[in-house]
Design a protein around this motif. Structure first.
Motif, PDB file in Angstrom:
ATOM      1  N   GLU A   1      50.165  40.891  54.062  1.00  0.00           N
ATOM      2  CA  GLU A   1      49.870  42.280  53.730  1.00  0.00           C
ATOM      3  C   GLU A   1      48.484  42.693  54.223  1.00  0.00           C
ATOM      4  O   GLU A   1      48.307  43.794  54.765  1.00  0.00           O
ATOM      5  CB  GLU A   1      49.980  42.501  52.219  1.00  0.00           C
ATOM      6  N   GLN A   2      47.521  41.797  54.052  1.00  0.00           N
ATOM      7  CA  GLN A   2      46.163  42.133  54.493  1.00  0.00           C
ATOM      8  C   GLN A   2      46.093  42.300  56.013  1.00  0.00           C
ATOM      9  O   GLN A   2      45.594  43.311  56.527  1.00  0.00           O
ATOM     10  CB  GLN A   2      45.195  41.028  54.054  1.00  0.00           C
TER      11      GLN A   2
ATOM     12  N   GLN B   1      46.882  49.777  61.348  1.00  0.00           N
ATOM     13  CA  GLN B   1      45.880  50.822  61.600  1.00  0.00           C
ATOM     14  C   GLN B   1      45.325  50.720  63.022  1.00  0.00           C
ATOM     15  O   GLN B   1      45.077  51.738  63.681  1.00  0.00           O
ATOM     16  CB  GLN B   1      44.744  50.694  60.573  1.00  0.00           C
TER      17      GLN B   1
ATOM     18  N   THR C   1      48.182  45.327  57.377  1.00  0.00           N
ATOM     19  CA  THR C   1      47.537  46.624  57.142  1.00  0.00           C
ATOM     20  C   THR C   1      46.499  46.904  58.223  1.00  0.00           C
ATOM     21  O   THR C   1      46.432  48.003  58.799  1.00  0.00           O
ATOM     22  CB  THR C   1      46.892  46.654  55.757  1.00  0.00           C
TER      23      THR C   1
ATOM     24  N   TRP D   1      56.936  48.228  57.008  1.00  0.00           N
ATOM     25  CA  TRP D   1      57.045  46.986  56.257  1.00  0.00           C
ATOM     26  C   TRP D   1      58.495  46.523  56.319  1.00  0.00           C
ATOM     27  O   TRP D   1      58.907  45.958  57.295  1.00  0.00           O
ATOM     28  CB  TRP D   1      56.584  47.215  54.805  1.00  0.00           C
TER      29      TRP D   1
ATOM     30  N   VAL E   1      50.545  52.411  58.651  1.00  0.00           N
ATOM     31  CA  VAL E   1      50.303  51.479  57.537  1.00  0.00           C
ATOM     32  C   VAL E   1      51.376  51.623  56.464  1.00  0.00           C
ATOM     33  O   VAL E   1      51.756  50.644  55.810  1.00  0.00           O
ATOM     34  CB  VAL E   1      48.891  51.717  56.953  1.00  0.00           C
ATOM     35  N   GLU E   2      51.909  52.817  56.289  1.00  0.00           N
ATOM     36  CA  GLU E   2      52.836  53.079  55.198  1.00  0.00           C
ATOM     37  C   GLU E   2      54.310  52.902  55.571  1.00  0.00           C
ATOM     38  O   GLU E   2      55.153  52.801  54.689  1.00  0.00           O
ATOM     39  CB  GLU E   2      52.626  54.522  54.692  1.00  0.00           C
TER      40      GLU E   2
END
Length: 810
Positions: free
Chosen positions: A192-193, A200, A196, A11, A7-8
């Motif tokens: 983004e939603q 995961q 994420t 991007w 998740v981190e």
């Protein structure tokens, strides 16, 4: 619980994290497959080692059993057999582990397919934000340009009309820019939603995958550990056995098994010789030179008696060797009773007696002696084998060509009441007895004791048989009318007919990865009647491309057995770009990636993409489709190179991929063939039967521009043919041309080509014929093409298949 690393960390400016995570998930399938291959290879090695150890244990029992060391071989044999069994147990455990890995791989494929459907929304969100970002950037550049233009006009003192016109454009650019800013904000929030959640999900899948893989590896290591413990026990047992096998025990065993007895030789004392009694009365006499001392000794030993007292007896005379000599008074008797003489006379009367030996012939009815003689002969002869009986041949048979003799020597002779097997049309696998009787003409009938062949009489020499083709047995010929659709092959040249090897020549064509295949001269041409316009294209337009699917069918028909038909079908895909697209690619540092999908690939055995220009994901599991994407930088460089070589061209062609289609013998050939020859000294009759086979095509299509070429030797003076053919006297070939063949043709696409040749130097030899045809608008494999993603449009797709080496031999 593992931290949310995915998740981190996925991007970035280009928003390519989703693509990386998705392909990482697909790579898990590759890892599972490679792990199964690794375990399978380990099992193969262990199995080979076990077999070698078993072989070594058997060889230990064949070593020499002589000497004191012999019992040690039993220890080696036992230990080696146990080691072999240990490794064989490991093989069984590894095979069970392979099944477990394969089962997990199948479950993994299903799970990934389900995940792909679940994350489809995220993929749309990624594409949306990428396209919105690109459009926002362009609108921003346009807005800044319009504002600068308006200010420039004001400073330069332009007319009020020009200033107002620039203001309108500036306001419109401003509105567009603000609109894309708002769109980007919405797209960013949605991206983004979903990203994420998807990141995961991908991390959870990877965690589960790695846990399962580690469990499998743990099972592997435990299995190996258990076997190593067993091997250690075997070695420990071997050490103990060798320790128990002492030198003393080995020597004891040898002494007990090979001993010759415990009694030692007795004591012998020295005895002095009594010379007085031994020498007295000895009168040396000279013996005849031909006397036999051995016989004399035996006879004298029988007559001599040991006497302890020499004085009490009359000791007879002895010679220098110690043998007694008869008194002279008995010499006459001696001459009569013995074949030697002790006298000094050399008269003929003293010659030894002559014995007459008579060997009677063996009684003919004595079966016991006969059997004994045979047994003795067998023992004497051993493994000597007798030469086979020489078969008798008629003069005609002895003069026949070897190939013809091979064809006929195993065939039974035809019964007198059977229809003449030399009748050419009687062997017709397509029409048989339904043909008009006037079209069948009999050859000269052969002797009832001589086998016949439907191909020719003794004067006809068939062409040499290819080394890779099996001989056609008489059983296949005799049942030719019962085969549903057999085809007896035709011919092309007087040289040896091409076997499977000529068909394999398609494999030697230039590889896609070679520079030759990437040249404009070697790429197939796409139809230019339609397609993308070569004019300049704007960056925001969808770029047109055209695709050509071309397949080549190679076939070799041999004999009347359909199973002997060799078929190979290959295909290639070529993509055509308009010349104007090069400017678009060079002006945009990151052009849209051209992605496409090949559909209906279930009938393909192998797909070979152009490694320099095309990428694919090897983990794709769909058996009917396969996705590819192009290396746009390499494509741009290649197209620029083509434009430099030929600046005036409107289109540039690129080899994308090649493939091979799975075939099912004669059922995969769109046009089945069979040829029949009837050869004599003055004429040659030829018939070529053909049949359209719609089952070979996904969708039946018309075969057009059919050409049949048949070489005929023997000095052809005249040719009569139906339908009319063309005779080329220089090449000595007959040419037939047919416009088209399809299901709508006469007799459903079945027919015959007939010809009669008058010869001056006959007879002719059956040769190999060649056929050419093509079909537009479809392929044999049913392969299809579609573009995936945005940025491009398919302006034309062209499909066709044609013959490569399409041959028939008899």
């Amino acid at each position: 619980m593992v931290m949310a690393y995915f998740v981190e960390n996925f991007w970035g400016e280009k928003n390519s994290g989703f693509d990386v995570l998705y392909h990482n998930m697909k790579h898990g399938q590759i890892s599972t497959k490679e792990l199964a291959d690794f375990v399978r290879e380990r099992a193969t090695i262990e199995e080979a080692y076990s077999r070698s150890m078993t072989k070594l244990a058997k060889s230990a029992s064949n070593y020499s059993q002589l000497g004191t060391f012999a019992p040690v071989w039993d220890v080696f044999k036992t230990s080696t057999e146990k080691l072999a069994n240990c490794h064989l147990d490991l093989v069984r455990k590894l095979q069970e582990l392979i099944k477990e890995v394969q089962k997990y791989g199948e479950e993994q494929v299903k799970s990934h397919k389900k995940t792909k459907e679940e994350v489809a929304g995220t993929l749309e969100a990624v594409q949306t934000i990428q396209s919105t970002t690109q459009a926002l950037q362009k609108s921003k550049e346009n807005y800044n340009a319009k504002c600068v233009e308006q200010e420039r006009l004001k400073k330069e003192g332009a007319t009020q009309r020009e200033i107002e016109k620039a203001a309108v454009k500036s306001k419109k650019a401003t509105d567009t820019y603000k609109l894309y800013v708002e769109k980007y904000a919405l797209a960013k929030a949605d991206f983004e939603q979903k990203m994420t959640e998807t990141a995961q999900k991908f991390q959870d899948i990877e965690e589960t995958h790695l846990i399962h893989i580690k469990e499998i590896i743990g099972s592997l290591s435990n299995a190996i550990k258990e076997i190593h413990l067993q091997i250690g026990q075997v070695h420990e047992e071997f050490i103990n056995n060798m320790a128990n096998t002492t030198v003393e025990s080995l020597i004891q065993k040898f002494a007990e098994s090979k001993g010759t007895g415990k009694e030692r030789p007795g004591l012998i004392e020295f005895e002095e010789c009594d010379t007085a009694s031994a020498v007295e009365g000895i009168k040396p006499r000279k013996r005849k030179t031909f006397a036999l001392p051995g016989i004399i000794k035996k006879e004298k030993d029988a007559e001599s008696v040991e006497c302890p007292d020499a004085d009490s007896l009359n000791i007879p005379d002895v010679d220098e060797e110690g043998y007694s000599i008869k008194p002279e008074t008995n010499q006459n008797d001696t001459k009569e009773n013995h074949f030697y003489s002790s006298s000094d006379s050399d008269s003929e009367d003293e010659e030894p007696k002559k014995y007459r030996i008579e060997i009677k012939p063996m009684h003919p009815n004595n079966s016991h002696h006969t059997m004994a003689s045979l047994d003795e002969l067998k023992v004497s002869i051993g493994n000597i084998t007798l030469s086979p009986a020489i078969s008798r041949h008629s003069p005609v048979q002895m003069n026949r060509n070897l190939s013809n003799e091979e064809l006929t020597k195993s065939k039974p002779s035809a019964p007198p009441n059977e229809r003449g097997t030399s009748d050419l049309l009687a062997w017709d696998p397509l029409f048989g007895p339904s043909l008009d009787s006037s079209s069948s003409s009999s050859l000269t009938s052969s002797s009832s004791a001589r086998p016949t062949t439907p191909l020719s009489v003794g004067t006809i020499v068939p062409p040499p048989r290819p080394a890779s083709r099996p001989k056609l047995t008489s059983g296949k010929l005799s049942g030719i009318n019962e085969i549903p659709r057999p085809f007896s092959p035709p011919v092309t040249s007087n040289t040896s007919p091409p076997p499977a090897a000529p068909l394999a020549r398609a494999e030697s064509s230039s590889s896609i990865s070679s520079s030759a295949s990437l040249s404009a001269a070697n790429t197939p041409t796409v139809g230019v009647s339609r397609g993308p316009s070569p004019v300049s294209l704007g960056n925001q337009d969808t770029l047109p491309v055209a695709v050509a699917l071309t397949e080549s069918v190679n076939a070799y028909f041999k004999g009347a057995d359909p199973t002997k038909c060799i078929v190979k079908i290959t295909g290639d895909m070529t993509m055509s770009f308009p010349s104007g697209i090069i400017k678009v690619f060079t002006s945009n540092p990151t052009p849209a990636v051209l992605c496409f999908r090949v559909k209906n690939i279930s009938r393909l055995e192998q797909i070979l993409p152009n490694a320099q220009l095309v990428f694919s994901d090897p983990s794709q599991c769909d058996s009917n489709t396969k996705d590819f994407w192009m290396n746009m930088q390499a494509v741009t460089v290649y197209l620029k190179k083509l434009s430099e070589q030929n600046p005036a061209a409107s289109y540039y062609n690129v080899d994308v991929l090649k493939y091979q289609v799975s075939s099912n013998g004669i059922q995969s050939t769109p046009l089945n063939l069979a040829t029949y020859w009837k050869c004599s000294a003055s004429t040659t009759d030829l018939r070529v039967d053909y049949k359209y086979n719609p089952e070979a095509m996904v969708a039946p299509s018309v075969l057009s521009n059919i050409q049949v070429v048949v070489p005929v030797d023997g000095g052809v003076m005249n040719m009569q043919s139906l339908p009319p053919a063309i005779w080329n006297a220089e090449q000595m070939k007959a040419f037939w041309k047919l416009s088209s063949i399809s299901e709508k043709s006469e007799n459903g696409g079945s027919g015959s080509l007939r010809a009669k040749f008058d010869l001056s130097e006959g007879p002719s030899k059956p040769t190999t014929l060649a056929v050419q045809f093509l079909s537009e608008g479809s392929t044999l494999s049913g392969v299809d093409f579609e573009l995936v993603g945005t940025g491009y449009r398919l302006s034309l797709i062209k499909k066709r298949f044609a013959t490569g080496r399409y041959l028939a031999d008899c």
